[in-house]
Design an enzyme around this catalytic site. Structure first.
Site, PDB file in Angstrom:
ATOM      1  N   GLY A 131      68.348  89.955 166.005  1.00 11.54           N
ATOM      2  CA  GLY A 131      67.370  90.134 165.100  1.00 11.54           C
ATOM      3  C   GLY A 131      66.160  89.404 165.176  1.00 11.54           C
ATOM      4  O   GLY A 131      65.040  89.668 164.524  1.00 11.54           O
TER       5      GLY A 131
ATOM      6  N   ARG B 177      54.821  84.914 142.341  1.00 12.18           N
ATOM      7  CA  ARG B 177      55.521  84.686 141.147  1.00 12.18           C
ATOM      8  C   ARG B 177      55.954  83.323 140.605  1.00 12.18           C
ATOM      9  O   ARG B 177      56.378  82.939 139.746  1.00 12.18           O
ATOM     10  CB  ARG B 177      56.335  85.996 140.660  1.00 12.18           C
ATOM     11  CG  ARG B 177      55.707  87.298 140.424  1.00 12.18           C
ATOM     12  CD  ARG B 177      56.700  88.358 140.288  1.00 12.18           C
ATOM     13  NE  ARG B 177      57.359  88.976 141.431  1.00 12.18           N
ATOM     14  CZ  ARG B 177      58.017  89.905 141.834  1.00 12.18           C
ATOM     15  NH1 ARG B 177      58.410  90.491 140.747  1.00 12.18           N
ATOM     16  NH2 ARG B 177      58.312  90.309 142.857  1.00 12.18           N
ATOM     17  N   GLN B 178      56.222  82.804 141.941  1.00 11.81           N
ATOM     18  CA  GLN B 178      56.681  81.441 141.907  1.00 11.81           C
ATOM     19  C   GLN B 178      55.423  80.512 142.026  1.00 11.81           C
ATOM     20  O   GLN B 178      55.289  79.868 143.239  1.00 11.81           O
ATOM     21  CB  GLN B 178      57.839  81.251 142.956  1.00 11.81           C
ATOM     22  CG  GLN B 178      58.986  82.358 142.940  1.00 11.81           C
ATOM     23  CD  GLN B 178      59.963  81.837 144.293  1.00 11.81           C
ATOM     24  OE1 GLN B 178      60.301  80.828 144.491  1.00 11.81           O
ATOM     25  NE2 GLN B 178      60.347  82.936 144.682  1.00 11.81           N
TER      26      GLN B 178
ATOM     27  N   HIS C 115      48.766  86.877 141.721  1.00 14.04           N
ATOM     28  CA  HIS C 115      49.521  86.876 140.393  1.00 14.04           C
ATOM     29  C   HIS C 115      48.950  86.009 139.450  1.00 14.04           C
ATOM     30  O   HIS C 115      48.725  86.090 138.444  1.00 14.04           O
ATOM     31  CB  HIS C 115      50.988  86.641 140.659  1.00 14.04           C
ATOM     32  CG  HIS C 115      51.869  86.658 139.545  1.00 14.04           C
ATOM     33  ND1 HIS C 115      51.820  87.904 138.732  1.00 14.04           N
ATOM     34  CD2 HIS C 115      52.438  86.016 138.810  1.00 14.04           C
ATOM     35  CE1 HIS C 115      52.672  87.830 137.707  1.00 14.04           C
ATOM     36  NE2 HIS C 115      53.106  86.768 137.816  1.00 14.04           N
TER      37      HIS C 115
ATOM     38  N   LYS D 177      56.364  90.610 124.911  1.00 15.50           N
ATOM     39  CA  LYS D 177      57.601  90.665 125.512  1.00 15.50           C
ATOM     40  C   LYS D 177      58.561  89.439 125.485  1.00 15.50           C
ATOM     41  O   LYS D 177      57.872  88.272 125.642  1.00 15.50           O
ATOM     42  CB  LYS D 177      57.730  91.596 126.615  1.00 15.50           C
ATOM     43  CG  LYS D 177      57.364  90.737 127.686  1.00 15.50           C
ATOM     44  CD  LYS D 177      57.584  91.397 129.108  1.00 15.50           C
ATOM     45  CE  LYS D 177      57.208  90.644 130.282  1.00 15.50           C
ATOM     46  NZ  LYS D 177      56.912  91.651 131.759  1.00 15.50           N
TER      47      LYS D 177
ATOM     48  N   ARG E 211      62.174  87.934 127.316  1.00 19.31           N
ATOM     49  CA  ARG E 211      62.969  88.467 128.152  1.00 19.31           C
ATOM     50  C   ARG E 211      64.269  87.651 128.061  1.00 19.31           C
ATOM     51  O   ARG E 211      64.452  86.587 127.718  1.00 19.31           O
ATOM     52  CB  ARG E 211      62.388  88.091 129.601  1.00 19.31           C
ATOM     53  CG  ARG E 211      61.207  88.875 130.312  1.00 19.31           C
ATOM     54  CD  ARG E 211      61.238  88.598 131.600  1.00 19.31           C
ATOM     55  NE  ARG E 211      59.937  89.326 132.276  1.00 19.31           N
ATOM     56  CZ  ARG E 211      60.059  90.647 132.951  1.00 19.31           C
ATOM     57  NH1 ARG E 211      61.248  91.149 132.774  1.00 19.31           N
ATOM     58  NH2 ARG E 211      59.119  91.071 133.416  1.00 19.31           N
TER      59      ARG E 211
ATOM     60  N   THR F 274      60.220  96.501 139.147  1.00 14.98           N
ATOM     61  CA  THR F 274      61.123  97.527 138.723  1.00 14.98           C
ATOM     62  C   THR F 274      60.314  98.738 137.760  1.00 14.98           C
ATOM     63  O   THR F 274      61.086  99.772 137.667  1.00 14.98           O
ATOM     64  CB  THR F 274      62.100  96.959 138.095  1.00 14.98           C
ATOM     65  OG1 THR F 274      61.880  96.337 136.694  1.00 14.98           O
ATOM     66  CG2 THR F 274      62.883  95.676 138.651  1.00 14.98           C
TER      67      THR F 274
ATOM     68  N   THR G  24      59.196  96.884 132.425  1.00 16.24           N
ATOM     69  CA  THR G  24      58.027  96.668 131.628  1.00 16.24           C
ATOM     70  C   THR G  24      57.006  97.701 131.250  1.00 16.24           C
ATOM     71  O   THR G  24      56.746  97.886 130.245  1.00 16.24           O
ATOM     72  CB  THR G  24      57.376  95.135 132.070  1.00 16.24           C
ATOM     73  OG1 THR G  24      58.472  94.307 132.248  1.00 16.24           O
ATOM     74  CG2 THR G  24      56.401  94.786 131.106  1.00 16.24           C
TER      75      THR G  24
END
Length: 313
Positions: free
Chosen positions: A42, A99-100, A133, A195, A197, A226, A229
């Site tokens: 790989g 997002r981190q 982001h 919202k 979570r 996904t 939301t």
């Protein structure tokens, strides 16, 4: 005596080949050839099939999953540096791990900063990306960052729809600034879906701040993962009397059952770009190209032109 610019060479990582080909076509140069040699376990090794000595090299690769995309980009940067490229720009349409971007709980990594460190250590002189982001991620770099705005692509399309009662919506509190910035192009009102979570990718509850009755709603977000939301926000908006609802998301991550979720939702359409290649087609997903915008940005960098000119809609 006319100004002399270094030759431009554009290369693609394997994760973003289609977009890179379009960028090179818009720029007016053939895409450079890269060979990706693979070992049986790989491991892989990219190599340039032409000289890059003294050239302004632009390496196009989004760093979406799998993480091999990031590693391939790092190896390409290292190869270009060792081959005496004059100037290396990482063109990262989708900046993965964004997002981190902060330490929001104990004992976690700040992935967006780590990626910035890795790219700088590999040898890039500049990074070009779109709709981070969080805009402050630009501060993770000590080199120039060209942060392109997807609104330049989305606004003309939304205007072409001729929506009579347009209202812009954010699917969460964190995206409210992005929604307000987008709304200025239309002088439109903004509503926010608040919202809570339970955990990542799982929503506990959602409510609307603002009036959506009789309005044509456009939800604005940077990433569609996904699609949970967006689907829940769209349903809530329609349940509260909206006339129609559609969504604009720059980066179509679309993992898990996202395609099924979008198709089963009340969304009229999901409008995305090609920063990440779509895994499958969907009658509800419309993809707009970023190639012309990135090609113009590459020309501006090479010719020492203004990047801010590209923010005009």
């Amino acid at each position: 005596m006319p100004l002399q610019f270094n030759p431009v060479k554009i290369f693609a990582g394997s994760g973003t080949k289609d977009l890179a080909s379009k960028i090179a076509e818009e720029y007016g140069k053939p895409l450079g050839n890269v060979t990706l040699s693979k070992f049986s376990d790989g491991e892989f090794q990219p190599s340039f099939d032409e000289s890059v000595r003294g050239s302004d090299v632009f390496l196009v690769q989004s760093t979406h999953q799998p993480s091999d995309n990031l590693m391939e980009l790092l190896l390409m940067v290292d190869a270009a540096r060792r081959a005496s490229a004059h100037y290396i720009t990482a063109v990262v349409p989708y900046y993965g791990l964004a997002r981190q971007d902060r330490k929001d709980k104990p004992r976690v990594a700040i992935g967006a900063k780590l990626v910035a460190n890795l790219l700088k250590a590999a040898g890039i002189h500049r990074i070009m990306t779109m709709d981070l982001h969080a805009a402050q991620i630009q501060g993770f770099f000590d080199i120039p960052v060209d942060h392109l705005d997807g609104a330049v692509i989305f606004v003309p399309y939304i205007k072409s729809l001729g929506l009579e009662n347009l209202t812009i919506a954010s699917p969460d509190m964190g995206g409210s600034y992005r929604a307000r910035t987008f709304a200025k192009f239309f002088n439109a009102e903004v509503v926010i879906c608040d919202k809570r979570r339970k955990r990542a990718n799982e929503i506990e509850s959602m409510s609307i701040i603002g009036d959506v009755t009789g309005q044509d709603i456009v939800l604005i977000d940077d990433i569609c993962d996904t699609a949970g939301t967006l689907a829940k926000a769209a349903q809530l908006i329609m349940d509260n009397g909206a006339k129609s609802v559609r969504a604009v998301c720059t980066h179509p991550v679309l993992s898990g059952k996202a395609y099924e979720t979008v198709e089963n939702s009340v969304l009229e359409e999901l409008i995305v770009t090609d920063t990440i290649p779509l895994k499958q087609s969907s009658p509800k997903i419309r993809q707009l190209s970023t190639a012309k915008l990135f090609a113009k940005a590459i020309a501006s960098v090479n010719e020492n032109g203004s990047i801010s000119e590209l923010f005009r809609v």
